[in-house]
Write an enzyme that holds these catalytic residues in place. Structure first.
Site, PDB file in Angstrom:
ATOM      1  N   GLY A  44       0.791  -1.222   0.000  1.00  0.00           N
ATOM      2  CA  GLY A  44       0.000   0.000   0.000  1.00  0.00           C
ATOM      3  C   GLY A  44       0.822   1.270   0.000  1.00  0.00           C
ATOM      4  O   GLY A  44       0.271   2.365   0.066  1.00  0.00           O
ATOM      5  N   CYS A  45       2.135   1.140  -0.063  1.00  0.00           N
ATOM      6  CA  CYS A  45       3.015   2.310  -0.095  1.00  0.00           C
ATOM      7  C   CYS A  45       3.585   2.475  -1.494  1.00  0.00           C
ATOM      8  O   CYS A  45       4.023   1.505  -2.106  1.00  0.00           O
ATOM      9  CB  CYS A  45       4.158   2.147   0.906  1.00  0.00           C
ATOM     10  SG  CYS A  45       3.613   2.025   2.608  1.00  0.00           S
TER      11      CYS A  45
END
Length: 146
Positions: free
Chosen positions: A60-61
């Site tokens: 998710g980064c």
């Protein structure tokens, strides 16, 4: 315990949040605050290269972010790193709040403080989502210990 794990100066997550807010409040604008956050990241303990793998990667980064945790004496200690300077600083900020705390304290410390101090709003959408993904990864790790 490896030297890579952060032992924060404050005794509680709440005290760490209060201190970070006070420190960021010393600066007039977000460019100066970003510089301060980047400096926080530069002071993180070195993150071992062999931990910079998919098993330690935070999903998710946008940037690459890695986290590792170890439980010692009822507390979780975290190590972290990123390949981007500002994100490395955000890792440092989160570790200062969450590392060295019990699972109960971690789970009881909502990452809403990231919004309350204006940090998520001041970041790009991708960076804001990324810092929230990091906080969720820490909370998820604490839930495994609880």
């Amino acid at each position: 315990m490896s030297d890579a794990y952060l032992v924060p100066p404050e005794d509680t997550a709440a005290a760490a949040i209060e201190e970070v807010e006070a420190e960021l409040g010393l600066f007039d604008d977000w460019m100066e605050r970003y510089q301060y956050i980047i400096e926080m990241g530069r002071k993180l303990p070195p993150f071992p290269e062999d931990w910079q793998d998919d098993a330690h990667r935070v999903p998710g980064c946008q940037s690459q972010v890695w986290l590792e945790a170890i439980e010692r004496d009822g507390k979780l200690f975290f190590a972290g790193a990123s390949d981007a300077a500002i994100v490395q600083g955000l890792v440092a900020l989160l570790l200062r709040v969450y590392s060295g705390r019990s699972s109960a304290e971690i789970l009881g410390t909502s990452p809403v403080f990231l919004h309350e101090m204006g940090l998520v709003k001041a970041l790009s959408t991708n960076r804001g989502n990324g810092v929230e993904a990091m906080a969720q990864a820490i909370q998820k790790r604490a839930a495994l210990q609880a």
